[in-house]
Design an enzyme around this catalytic site. Structure first.
Site, PDB file in Angstrom:
ATOM      1  N   ASP A  45       3.589   4.517  25.337  1.00 47.55           N
ATOM      2  CA  ASP A  45       3.616   4.669  23.876  1.00 47.55           C
ATOM      3  C   ASP A  45       4.709   3.790  23.265  1.00 47.55           C
ATOM      4  OD1 ASP A  45       5.802   6.141  24.713  1.00 47.55           O
ATOM      5  OD2 ASP A  45       5.190   8.008  23.739  1.00 47.55           O
ATOM      6  N   SER A  46       5.464   3.095  24.109  1.00 46.37           N
ATOM      7  CA  SER A  46       6.393   2.061  23.628  1.00 46.37           C
ATOM      8  C   SER A  46       5.656   0.970  22.870  1.00 46.37           C
ATOM      9  CB  SER A  46       7.154   1.444  24.803  1.00 46.37           C
ATOM     10  OG  SER A  46       6.268   1.054  25.842  1.00 46.37           O
ATOM     11  N   ASP A  84       0.558   7.162  28.742  1.00 44.02           N
ATOM     12  CA  ASP A  84       1.348   8.177  28.041  1.00 44.02           C
ATOM     13  C   ASP A  84       0.480   9.032  27.133  1.00 44.02           C
ATOM     14  OD1 ASP A  84       3.985   7.803  28.914  1.00 44.02           O
ATOM     15  OD2 ASP A  84       4.372   6.216  27.460  1.00 44.02           O
ATOM     16  N   LYS A 112       1.007  10.627  31.606  1.00 47.15           N
ATOM     17  CA  LYS A 112       2.446  10.912  31.656  1.00 47.15           C
ATOM     18  C   LYS A 112       2.849  11.759  30.470  1.00 47.15           C
ATOM     19  CE  LYS A 112       5.693   7.679  30.952  1.00 47.15           C
ATOM     20  NZ  LYS A 112       6.514   8.276  29.858  1.00 47.15           N
ATOM     21  N   GLU A 114       6.339  13.812  28.621  1.00 46.10           N
ATOM     22  CA  GLU A 114       7.785  13.910  28.545  1.00 46.10           C
ATOM     23  C   GLU A 114       8.204  15.367  28.382  1.00 46.10           C
ATOM     24  OE1 GLU A 114       8.343   9.663  26.136  1.00 46.10           O
ATOM     25  OE2 GLU A 114       9.322  11.475  25.390  1.00 46.10           O
ATOM     26  N   GLU A 181      14.673   8.326  33.033  1.00 43.31           N
ATOM     27  CA  GLU A 181      15.128   7.271  32.121  1.00 43.31           C
ATOM     28  C   GLU A 181      16.549   7.531  31.659  1.00 43.31           C
ATOM     29  OE1 GLU A 181      13.828   4.978  27.967  1.00 43.31           O
ATOM     30  OE2 GLU A 181      12.469   6.424  28.905  1.00 43.31           O
TER      31      GLU A 181
END
Length: 263
Positions: A45-46, A84, A112, A114, A181
Protein backbone atom coordinates in the site's frame (compact mmCIF):
# COMPACT_ATOMS: atom_id res chain seq x y z
CA UNK A 1 13.60 -21.93 -11.66
CA UNK A 2 10.57 -23.32 -9.85
CA UNK A 3 7.82 -21.15 -8.41
CA UNK A 4 8.46 -19.78 -4.93
CA UNK A 5 6.08 -21.05 -2.24
CA UNK A 6 5.66 -20.67 1.51
CA UNK A 7 7.32 -24.07 1.86
CA UNK A 8 10.38 -23.06 -0.15
CA UNK A 9 10.80 -19.87 1.92
CA UNK A 10 10.51 -21.88 5.13
CA UNK A 11 13.24 -24.17 3.82
CA UNK A 12 15.46 -21.12 3.25
CA UNK A 13 14.98 -20.11 6.89
CA UNK A 14 15.83 -23.61 8.08
CA UNK A 15 18.96 -23.58 5.92
CA UNK A 16 19.85 -20.03 7.07
CA UNK A 17 19.70 -18.74 3.49
CA UNK A 18 18.56 -15.07 3.48
CA UNK A 19 16.17 -14.10 0.68
CA UNK A 20 15.16 -10.82 -0.94
CA UNK A 21 11.72 -9.26 -1.30
CA UNK A 22 10.85 -6.18 -3.38
CA UNK A 23 7.78 -3.97 -3.19
CA UNK A 24 6.53 -3.58 -6.76
CA UNK A 25 3.34 -2.32 -8.41
CA UNK A 26 3.28 -3.07 -12.15
CA UNK A 27 3.94 -5.72 -14.79
CA UNK A 28 7.04 -4.17 -16.37
CA UNK A 29 9.03 -3.91 -13.16
CA UNK A 30 7.64 -7.24 -11.90
CA UNK A 31 9.23 -8.91 -14.93
CA UNK A 32 12.60 -7.39 -14.03
CA UNK A 33 12.24 -8.40 -10.40
CA UNK A 34 11.62 -11.97 -11.53
CA UNK A 35 14.63 -11.93 -13.90
CA UNK A 36 16.84 -10.80 -11.02
CA UNK A 37 15.92 -13.97 -9.13
CA UNK A 38 14.12 -12.23 -6.27
CA UNK A 39 11.91 -14.64 -4.34
CA UNK A 40 8.90 -12.53 -3.40
CA UNK A 41 7.07 -9.40 -4.51
CA UNK A 42 5.09 -7.31 -2.06
CA UNK A 43 2.32 -5.30 -3.71
CA UNK A 44 2.44 -2.70 -0.98
CA UNK A 45 0.00 0.00 0.00
CA UNK A 46 3.12 2.20 -0.16
CA UNK A 47 1.88 2.72 -3.73
CA UNK A 48 -0.24 5.47 -2.21
CA UNK A 49 2.91 7.48 -1.62
CA UNK A 50 5.30 6.43 -4.40
CA UNK A 51 2.77 5.99 -7.22
CA UNK A 52 -0.25 8.11 -6.28
CA UNK A 53 1.64 10.93 -4.57
CA UNK A 54 -0.34 10.71 -1.32
CA UNK A 55 1.05 11.86 2.02
CA UNK A 56 0.51 8.42 3.59
CA UNK A 57 -0.84 4.96 2.83
CA UNK A 58 -4.23 5.70 4.36
CA UNK A 59 -6.12 6.78 1.18
CA UNK A 60 -5.33 3.51 -0.64
CA UNK A 61 -8.38 1.32 -1.33
CA UNK A 62 -8.95 -2.39 -1.84
CA UNK A 63 -9.73 -1.59 -5.48
CA UNK A 64 -6.32 0.10 -5.85
CA UNK A 65 -4.60 -2.94 -4.36
CA UNK A 66 -6.52 -5.37 -6.58
CA UNK A 67 -5.64 -3.37 -9.71
CA UNK A 68 -1.92 -3.31 -8.96
CA UNK A 69 -1.94 -6.96 -7.93
CA UNK A 70 -3.40 -7.90 -11.31
CA UNK A 71 -0.67 -5.89 -13.01
CA UNK A 72 2.13 -7.55 -11.03
CA UNK A 73 0.67 -11.03 -11.59
CA UNK A 74 0.78 -10.39 -15.36
CA UNK A 75 4.50 -9.62 -15.18
CA UNK A 76 5.85 -12.29 -12.85
CA UNK A 77 5.03 -15.94 -12.28
CA UNK A 78 7.93 -17.25 -10.16
CA UNK A 79 8.04 -14.93 -7.11
CA UNK A 80 5.51 -15.32 -4.30
CA UNK A 81 3.06 -12.41 -4.63
CA UNK A 82 2.04 -10.84 -1.30
CA UNK A 83 -0.54 -8.04 -1.25
CA UNK A 84 -1.30 -5.55 1.52
CA UNK A 85 -4.79 -5.28 2.89
CA UNK A 86 -5.13 -1.48 3.04
CA UNK A 87 -6.23 0.79 5.87
CA UNK A 88 -9.74 0.09 7.16
CA UNK A 89 -10.23 -3.08 5.12
CA UNK A 90 -9.82 -5.63 7.94
CA UNK A 91 -11.37 -4.05 11.02
CA UNK A 92 -13.66 -7.07 11.41
CA UNK A 93 -13.21 -10.74 10.57
CA UNK A 94 -15.97 -10.46 7.96
CA UNK A 95 -14.41 -7.45 6.24
CA UNK A 96 -11.01 -9.12 6.35
CA UNK A 97 -12.29 -12.31 4.68
CA UNK A 98 -14.20 -10.44 2.00
CA UNK A 99 -11.38 -8.08 1.06
CA UNK A 100 -8.65 -10.72 1.27
CA UNK A 101 -10.69 -12.92 -1.05
CA UNK A 102 -10.88 -10.08 -3.58
CA UNK A 103 -7.10 -9.64 -3.51
CA UNK A 104 -6.49 -13.37 -3.90
CA UNK A 105 -8.85 -13.42 -6.88
CA UNK A 106 -6.82 -10.54 -8.36
CA UNK A 107 -3.65 -12.65 -8.27
CA UNK A 108 -2.23 -12.43 -4.75
CA UNK A 109 -0.87 -15.61 -3.20
CA UNK A 110 -0.78 -14.19 0.33
CA UNK A 111 -2.15 -11.11 2.10
CA UNK A 112 -0.36 -8.91 4.62
CA UNK A 113 -1.96 -7.30 7.67
CA UNK A 114 -0.51 -4.75 10.09
CA UNK A 115 -1.05 -5.31 13.79
CA UNK A 116 -0.64 -7.59 16.78
CA UNK A 117 -2.59 -10.29 18.55
CA UNK A 118 -5.95 -8.60 17.91
CA UNK A 119 -5.63 -10.01 14.37
CA UNK A 120 -5.46 -13.64 15.49
CA UNK A 121 -9.15 -14.43 14.92
CA UNK A 122 -8.93 -13.01 11.40
CA UNK A 123 -5.77 -15.01 10.65
CA UNK A 124 -7.44 -18.23 11.78
CA UNK A 125 -10.41 -17.57 9.53
CA UNK A 126 -8.23 -16.58 6.57
CA UNK A 127 -6.31 -19.83 6.86
CA UNK A 128 -9.57 -21.78 7.02
CA UNK A 129 -10.54 -20.08 3.76
CA UNK A 130 -7.24 -21.08 2.15
CA UNK A 131 -5.66 -17.63 2.37
CA UNK A 132 -2.04 -17.45 3.62
CA UNK A 133 -1.09 -14.51 5.84
CA UNK A 134 1.96 -12.33 6.39
CA UNK A 135 1.97 -10.32 9.61
CA UNK A 136 3.58 -6.90 10.11
CA UNK A 137 4.90 -5.55 13.42
CA UNK A 138 7.08 -2.64 14.53
CA UNK A 139 6.46 0.55 12.61
CA UNK A 140 3.06 -0.08 11.04
CA UNK A 141 2.47 2.79 8.57
CA UNK A 142 -1.33 2.47 8.65
CA UNK A 143 -1.13 3.42 12.36
CA UNK A 144 1.20 6.38 11.81
CA UNK A 145 -1.24 8.83 13.41
CA UNK A 146 -1.57 6.66 16.51
CA UNK A 147 2.20 6.13 16.74
CA UNK A 148 2.89 9.86 16.45
CA UNK A 149 4.91 9.61 13.25
CA UNK A 150 7.36 7.29 11.55
CA UNK A 151 9.37 6.21 14.59
CA UNK A 152 11.48 3.21 15.59
CA UNK A 153 9.43 0.76 17.66
CA UNK A 154 10.56 -1.64 20.39
CA UNK A 155 13.37 0.28 22.07
CA UNK A 156 11.78 0.12 25.53
CA UNK A 157 11.86 -3.26 27.30
CA UNK A 158 8.10 -3.41 27.81
CA UNK A 159 7.42 -2.60 24.16
CA UNK A 160 9.99 -5.15 23.02
CA UNK A 161 8.43 -7.91 25.13
CA UNK A 162 4.98 -7.03 23.82
CA UNK A 163 6.23 -7.21 20.23
CA UNK A 164 7.79 -10.62 20.82
CA UNK A 165 4.54 -11.84 22.37
CA UNK A 166 2.57 -10.49 19.41
CA UNK A 167 4.93 -12.20 16.97
CA UNK A 168 4.46 -15.54 18.70
CA UNK A 169 0.68 -15.05 18.78
CA UNK A 170 0.52 -14.27 15.06
CA UNK A 171 2.55 -17.38 14.29
CA UNK A 172 0.34 -19.52 16.53
CA UNK A 173 -2.76 -18.18 14.78
CA UNK A 174 -1.39 -19.28 11.41
CA UNK A 175 0.72 -16.46 9.95
CA UNK A 176 3.26 -17.88 7.49
CA UNK A 177 5.57 -14.84 7.27
CA UNK A 178 6.25 -11.76 9.40
CA UNK A 179 7.55 -8.31 8.45
CA UNK A 180 9.43 -6.29 11.09
CA UNK A 181 9.79 -2.61 10.22
CA UNK A 182 12.04 -0.07 12.00
CA UNK A 183 12.91 -2.31 14.93
CA UNK A 184 16.23 -2.36 16.83
CA UNK A 185 18.51 -5.01 15.35
CA UNK A 186 18.89 -6.93 18.62
CA UNK A 187 15.12 -7.25 19.02
CA UNK A 188 14.67 -8.24 15.37
CA UNK A 189 17.33 -10.94 15.75
CA UNK A 190 15.64 -12.19 18.91
CA UNK A 191 12.23 -12.41 17.24
CA UNK A 192 13.68 -14.11 14.16
CA UNK A 193 15.34 -16.72 16.37
CA UNK A 194 12.17 -17.28 18.41
CA UNK A 195 9.89 -17.91 15.42
CA UNK A 196 9.69 -20.91 13.13
CA UNK A 197 8.31 -18.80 10.26
CA UNK A 198 10.55 -16.54 8.11
CA UNK A 199 10.95 -12.95 9.34
CA UNK A 200 11.40 -10.20 6.73
CA UNK A 201 13.19 -7.09 7.92
CA UNK A 202 13.08 -3.48 6.76
CA UNK A 203 15.19 -1.26 8.98
CA UNK A 204 15.59 -4.24 11.33
CA UNK A 205 19.22 -5.29 10.87
CA UNK A 206 20.74 -8.11 8.85
CA UNK A 207 19.95 -11.04 11.14
CA UNK A 208 16.37 -11.48 9.98
CA UNK A 209 15.60 -14.24 7.47
CA UNK A 210 14.94 -11.82 4.59
CA UNK A 211 14.91 -8.15 3.59
CA UNK A 212 12.36 -6.01 1.77
CA UNK A 213 12.77 -2.61 0.12
CA UNK A 214 10.43 -0.47 -1.92
CA UNK A 215 11.44 -0.63 -5.60
CA UNK A 216 11.43 3.16 -6.01
CA UNK A 217 13.72 3.51 -2.97
CA UNK A 218 16.33 0.96 -4.01
CA UNK A 219 16.40 2.43 -7.54
CA UNK A 220 17.00 5.95 -6.24
CA UNK A 221 13.70 7.31 -7.60
CA UNK A 222 12.44 8.49 -4.22
CA UNK A 223 13.97 11.87 -3.37
CA UNK A 224 13.76 11.56 0.41
CA UNK A 225 14.37 8.10 1.81
CA UNK A 226 14.63 6.50 5.24
CA UNK A 227 17.87 5.55 6.98
CA UNK A 228 17.38 1.89 6.09
CA UNK A 229 17.41 2.51 2.31
CA UNK A 230 20.39 1.96 0.01
CA UNK A 231 20.41 3.19 -3.61
CA UNK A 232 21.39 0.10 -5.59
CA UNK A 233 21.00 1.96 -8.90
CA UNK A 234 24.14 3.94 -8.08
CA UNK A 235 26.84 2.23 -10.14
CA UNK A 236 24.43 -0.19 -11.82
CA UNK A 237 24.13 -0.54 -15.58
CA UNK A 238 20.39 -1.23 -15.59
CA UNK A 239 17.31 -1.75 -13.43
CA UNK A 240 17.85 -5.50 -13.53
CA UNK A 241 21.48 -5.06 -12.53
CA UNK A 242 20.45 -2.95 -9.53
CA UNK A 243 17.91 -5.58 -8.48
CA UNK A 244 20.51 -8.32 -8.86
CA UNK A 245 22.99 -6.37 -6.71
CA UNK A 246 20.29 -5.93 -4.08
CA UNK A 247 19.52 -9.67 -4.05
CA UNK A 248 23.20 -10.61 -3.73
CA UNK A 249 23.74 -8.08 -0.93
CA UNK A 250 20.81 -9.55 0.99
CA UNK A 251 21.99 -13.10 0.44
CA UNK A 252 25.53 -12.41 1.68
CA UNK A 253 24.18 -10.19 4.51
CA UNK A 254 26.25 -7.18 3.41
CA UNK A 255 22.94 -5.31 3.29
CA UNK A 256 21.71 -3.85 5.51
CA UNK A 257 24.91 -2.51 7.01
CA UNK A 258 25.26 -0.73 10.35
CA UNK A 259 24.45 2.57 8.64
CA UNK A 260 21.01 1.21 7.70
CA UNK A 261 20.25 -0.21 11.13
CA UNK A 262 18.64 1.03 14.34
CA UNK A 263 19.89 0.25 17.84
Amino acid sequence: MSQVTITSLLKKKLNKEPFAVVTCYDAGFATRVEKAGIDAILVGDSLGMVVQGQESTLPVTVQDMAYHTRCVAKGASRPLIITDLPFGSYNSVEDCLRNATALMQAGAEMVKLEGGSWLCDSIVQLNRAGIPVCGHLGLTPQSVNLLGGYRVQGREDEQAEAMLADAKALQAAGASLLVLECVPKTLAARISEALDIPVIGIGAGNQTDAQVLVLHDLLGVTEKTAKFVRNFADGSASVEDALLRYRIAVEDRSFPGDEHTFT
